[in-house]
Design a protein around this motif. Structure first.
Motif, PDB file in Angstrom:
ATOM      1  N   ALA A  29      81.439 -80.376  34.620  1.00 13.31           N
ATOM      2  CA  ALA A  29      81.716 -81.400  35.627  1.00 13.31           C
ATOM      3  C   ALA A  29      82.476 -80.849  36.830  1.00 13.31           C
ATOM      4  O   ALA A  29      82.660 -81.545  37.826  1.00 13.31           O
ATOM      5  N   SER A  30      82.896 -79.582  36.749  1.00 17.30           N
ATOM      6  CA  SER A  30      83.637 -79.022  37.884  1.00 17.30           C
ATOM      7  C   SER A  30      82.713 -78.756  39.065  1.00 17.30           C
ATOM      8  O   SER A  30      83.160 -78.524  40.174  1.00 17.30           O
ATOM      9  N   VAL A  31      81.418 -78.774  38.826  1.00 15.83           N
ATOM     10  CA  VAL A  31      80.458 -78.560  39.907  1.00 15.83           C
ATOM     11  C   VAL A  31      79.705 -79.857  40.163  1.00 15.83           C
ATOM     12  O   VAL A  31      79.389 -80.582  39.223  1.00 15.83           O
ATOM     13  N   GLY A  32      79.474 -80.144  41.422  1.00 19.59           N
ATOM     14  CA  GLY A  32      78.691 -81.339  41.750  1.00 19.59           C
ATOM     15  C   GLY A  32      79.467 -82.351  42.553  1.00 19.59           C
ATOM     16  O   GLY A  32      80.517 -82.041  43.127  1.00 19.59           O
ATOM     17  N   THR A  33      78.945 -83.571  42.591  1.00 24.15           N
ATOM     18  CA  THR A  33      79.593 -84.638  43.356  1.00 24.15           C
ATOM     19  C   THR A  33      80.159 -85.669  42.381  1.00 24.15           C
ATOM     20  O   THR A  33      80.020 -85.536  41.171  1.00 24.15           O
ATOM     21  N   GLU A  34      80.762 -86.703  42.952  1.00 21.68           N
ATOM     22  CA  GLU A  34      81.342 -87.766  42.146  1.00 21.68           C
ATOM     23  C   GLU A  34      80.352 -88.314  41.109  1.00 21.68           C
ATOM     24  O   GLU A  34      80.648 -88.438  39.937  1.00 21.68           O
ATOM     25  N   SER A  35      79.138 -88.599  41.566  1.00 26.51           N
ATOM     26  CA  SER A  35      78.178 -89.272  40.690  1.00 26.51           C
ATOM     27  C   SER A  35      77.190 -88.318  40.021  1.00 26.51           C
ATOM     28  O   SER A  35      76.523 -88.685  39.072  1.00 26.51           O
ATOM     29  N   SER A  36      77.076 -87.115  40.534  1.00 26.01           N
ATOM     30  CA  SER A  36      76.054 -86.200  40.018  1.00 26.01           C
ATOM     31  C   SER A  36      76.678 -84.843  39.751  1.00 26.01           C
ATOM     32  O   SER A  36      77.162 -84.193  40.672  1.00 26.01           O
ATOM     33  N   LYS A  37      76.680 -84.468  38.494  1.00 30.54           N
ATOM     34  CA  LYS A  37      77.383 -83.240  38.106  1.00 30.54           C
ATOM     35  C   LYS A  37      76.425 -82.077  37.836  1.00 30.54           C
ATOM     36  O   LYS A  37      75.257 -82.286  37.540  1.00 30.54           O
ATOM     37  N   GLY A  38      77.004 -80.894  37.887  1.00 36.98           N
ATOM     38  CA  GLY A  38      76.256 -79.702  37.511  1.00 36.98           C
ATOM     39  C   GLY A  38      75.309 -79.222  38.592  1.00 36.98           C
ATOM     40  O   GLY A  38      75.539 -79.420  39.781  1.00 36.98           O
TER      41      GLY A  38
END
Ligand code: FMN
Ligand code: SF4
Ligand code: SF4
Ligand code: SF4
Ligand code: FES
Ligand code: FES
Lengths: 595, 161
Positions: A341-350
């Motif tokens: 979850a450290s990569v991506g945006t608020e709603s979309s991870k990875g």
């Protein structure tokens, strides 16, 4: 076994095989043998490297040098110059189209430099037919952890916390889906993998299956543990023979190693996987249709509820996930939700894998962090539009998606942001269109596709899309009338609302999104009988402008029907009665004399 | 069990089809794999063969026929020696798939879905072959050809007798 001094990672994916990687492979082995280097140099046939358009491609390790467009006759040169004398062969290296700069090291090439390889971490790095190489890169460690250290609730929580959303189109949270199925009561449950990959322009699932089949198996085993399933199916399209071959091999090896089947890793957990080959029906990618198909029926969707998590395949609780979704799972369990979850945006991870194609310089598969802008993807990674043409639109999400015009190129790639500009993330097909693409024709193209693929079960989808197609055919055929555009809009709304499954519900999207941003083109077709992009044959008439004509004869040479007369020192002339509007002359004329 | 008699089906083929039916008989959802493997043996699925499979699997003929007509993989009519599959997926279409189709159509007088009189070619339009990086793509039998241009397409096809 002797350790090789050089590893030649030669791509053996479908794309590169089509460009002759097998022939090059044979020539290379031959040459290596001839020079007595068999113990020093090892050739590994990998899965898709991503840069298919330049195939066959090869990475020389540990140096990291990237070769492209290899032909059998290059083998002696490569062995002699590079592998013996240590001088990389300049003419086979990558040249950046814009700057004309030669870039020898793969990771320096802009196409690769901006990517982040998570799902594709093994692509081109291992032999997909070797389970040992997969394990050597932490493969099956996530599964081992899930099976030996975690309770099903913990697995589900980890996947939920990671924020992983389904990569097959709708973006439903994977962990939540698993949770529903885990709660369902049944002695038999199923985990299914959707490898149907029906969206035209998308080929990431194929590449993952060909390059790293074990990653998909690992994800399925973890999902099985989470919901307590004992049987899995991979529904793979028949058009992917290499993927099926490698999957079969991977399943066999995993069973041999005790990683699949009875009593996995001695934990007492049983789970096995079979492959089910599709038979060519786009609608079978829809989850309820896919299940019907595995049952041996016609793949027609059914209403939900009941949801497959409660009543799926053979009426048992079932989880269906996409290939890419599942390929993420092993690493999430191994490295933890927080890492993911450290990569991506608020709603979309990875990360997300996209298939860049169409009118773009660097065609291929790219994996990028969620949140990257479309512009960065198209220009920094994709290298922009070839032939100095102008960008017109980018089509995202396949037939359920939409076209995004220039002014939204700074949109961040995430499920919500893309939806906001009228497209969807979909499975990740990104098709770039330049000024020569007619947007009305594109809408027509998609409607033709949908009309063909509608299963026919419900009237709005079956008849409505037929009517949409008729109107679009009429407009492109030069017979558009006032009222047509309004009819398209009204019909679209009805079809969206009253169709049973996702196919019908999204079928009008290509029409709606082109109407939204390119209405002027519809107007030009209907009211001015003009196709601004010069694509709709019925609206075109090719004429040579004698003043601009440089009398070169190129058009004369390319015309397939002999409609052009030309003699040295005479301007060309096109006989309209013979012309079939194939566009060849228009494209061949370098002086813009044909219009 | 019914007998299988058809001019295009040899007794050797029948033996192989029997094997296919027998290996799948017990599995749920066997129709599709049985149809596929039988079609691989014969080349297409004549109605007599569909009858034979229905009784072999103990299923109503209507159900088997329903499945055979639903999926595009199955053909109830004979095919040419070489099946030309031109990709009409989005990536290929944008790069000129239609022009390639037109050229083939014109040159051999073939329409989509047709087989030529001499059974040399069958022409099909398919939806994305998953090799979009090479668009436009055409597959002939097992061979994938990428970056096909209208000018080159006939030369490529002429290699197939
Ligand atoms: C008409 C239609 C076709 C679809 N085709 C595919 C497909 O080819 N591959 C895929 O993974 N999902 C496809 N989907 C989405 C699946 O139904 C389903 O949502 C998905 O496989 C679930 O996996 P995910 O949650 O991991 O994305 C399709 C949906 C519809 C409505
Ligand atoms: S919406 Fe279309 S594809 Fe879906 S069930 Fe209805 S007719 Fe079939
Ligand atoms: S459009 Fe095609 S058929 Fe017409 S004149 Fe030009 S090359 Fe010939
Ligand atoms: S290609 Fe253009 S410049 Fe050359 S003869 Fe034809 S019309 Fe004239
Ligand atoms: S198939 Fe070789 S790079 Fe994609
Ligand atoms: S669109 Fe033709 S291969 Fe994908």
């Amino acid at each position: 076994m002797a350790t090789a001094r050089l590893h030649l990672m030669l791509c053996g994916g479908t794309g590169c095989q089509a460009s002759g990687s097998r022939e090059f492979h044979a020539a290379l082995e031959e040459e290596i043998k001839k020079q007595g280097l068999k113990d020093e140099i090892k050739v590994v046939e990998t899965g898709c490297n991503g840069f298919c358009a330049l195939g066959p491609v090869m990475l020389v390790q540990p140096e990291g040098i990237f070769y492209q467009q290899l032909k059998p006759e290059h083998a002696p040169l490569l062995v002699e110059e590079h592998f013996l004398k240590g001088r990389p062969v300049e003419k086979l290296l990558y040249v950046e189209p814009a700057s004309k700069e030669t870039i020898p090291i793969m990771t320096d090439i802009p196409f690769f430099a901006h990517q982040k390889f998570w799902v594709m971490k093994n692509k081109g790095a291992i032999d997909p037919e070797s389970i040992d190489e997969y394990i050597a890169r932490d493969g099956y460690f996530g599964m081992a952890k899930a099976l030996t250290e975690m309770r099903p609730e913990e697995i589900i929580q980890e996947v939920r916390d990671s924020g992983l959303r389904g990569r097959g189109g709708a973006g439903f949270p994977a962990g939540l889906k698993w949770q529903f199925a885990s709660k369902a009561e049944s002695d038999i449950k199923y985990v299914l993998c959707n490898a149907d990959e029906g969206d035209p322009g998308a080929f990431m699932d194929r590449s993952i299956l060909e390059a790293d089949p074990h990653a998909v198996l690992e994800g399925m085993i973890i999902a099985a543990k989470a919901i307590n399933a004992s049987q899995g199916y991979i529904y793979c399209r028949t058009e992917y023979p290499l993927a099926i071959e490698r999957l079969n091999l991977a399943i066999k090896k995993a069973r041999e190693y005790g990683l699949l089947g009875e009593d996995i890793l001695g934990t007492g957990f049983n789970f096995d996987i079979d492959i089910y080959q599709g038979a060519g029906a786009f609608v079978c990618g829809e989850e309820t249709a896919l299940m019907r198909s595995i049952e041996g029926k016609r793949g027609m969707p059914r209403p939900r509820p009941p949801f497959p998590a409660n009543k799926g395949l053979f009426d048992r609780p079932s989880v269906l996930n996409n290939v890419e979704t599942l390929a993420n799972v092993g690493q999430i369990i191994l490295n933890g939700a927080e890492w993911y979850a450290s990569v991506g945006t608020e709603s979309s991870k990875g990360t997300k894998v996209f298939a860049l194609s169409g009118d773009i310089n660097n065609i291929g598969l790219v994996e990028v962090p969620m949140g990257i802008t479309l512009r960065k993807m198209i220009y920094d990674i994709g290298g922009g539009i070839p032939k100095k043409r102008k960008f017109k639109a980018v089509q995202l999400g396949g037939p359920s998606g939409g076209c995004v015009p220039e002014q939204y190129l700074d949109t961040a790639v995430d499920y919500e942001e893309i939806a906001r500009v009228g497209a969807i993330m979909g499975s990740g097909g990104v098709i770039i269109m330049d000024e020569k693409t007619c947007m009305v024709d594109m809408a027509r193209f998609f409607m033709d596709f949908i009309q063909d693929e509608s299963c026919g079960k419900c009237v709005p989808c079956r008849e409505g899309t037929r009517r949409l197609l008729e109107i679009l055919n009429k407009i492109c055929g030069g017979k558009g009338e006032p009222g047509d555009i309004e009819d398209l809009e009204e019909l679209s709304a009805v079809i969206k609302e009253s169709s049973l499954c996702g196919l019908g519900q999204t079928a009008p999207n290509p029409v709606l999104s082109t109407l939204r941003y390119f209405k002027d083109e519809y107007i030009a077709h209907v009211y001015e009988k003009r196709c601004p992009a010069k694509k709709c044959a019925a609206l075109l008439e090719f004429r040579v402008d004698p003043d601009k004509c440089k009398k070169c004869g190129m058009c004369y040479k390319v015309c397939p029907v002999g409609a052009i007369s030309w003699q040295k020192k005479e301007p060309a002339y096109i006989d309209q009665s013979k012309c079939i509007q194939c566009l060849s002359c228009y494209e061949a004329c370098r002086f813009g004399a044909i219009d | 069990m019914a007998r299988l008699e058809h001019p295009d089906i040899t007794s050797d083929m029948t033996t192989r089809i029997d094997e296919v039916i027998n290996t799948h008989r017990e599995t749920a959802g066997a129709v599709i794999p049985v149809l596929r493997e039988s079609q691989d043996i014969v080349g297409y699925l004549p109605v007599e063969l569909i009858d034979y499979i229905s009784s072999g699997l103990n299923l109503p003929k209507s159900e088997v026929l329903g499945v055979a007509t639903f999926y595009s993989l199955f053909s109830l009519t004979p095919k040419g020696r070489h099946i030309i599959r031109v990709c009409m997926g989005t990536a290929c279409y944008v790069k000129g798939g239609k022009e390639i189709m037109n050229r083939i159509r014109q040159n051999y007088g073939l329409e989509e879905g047709d087989t030529s009189e001499d059974r040399r070619f069958s022409l099909e339009a398919v939806r994305c072959l998953g090799a979009c990086g090479l668009a436009p793509v055409m597959v002939i039998g097992q061979d994938t050809h990428g970056g096909v241009t209208p000018d080159r397409v006939i030369n490529i096809l002429e290699e197939y007798e």
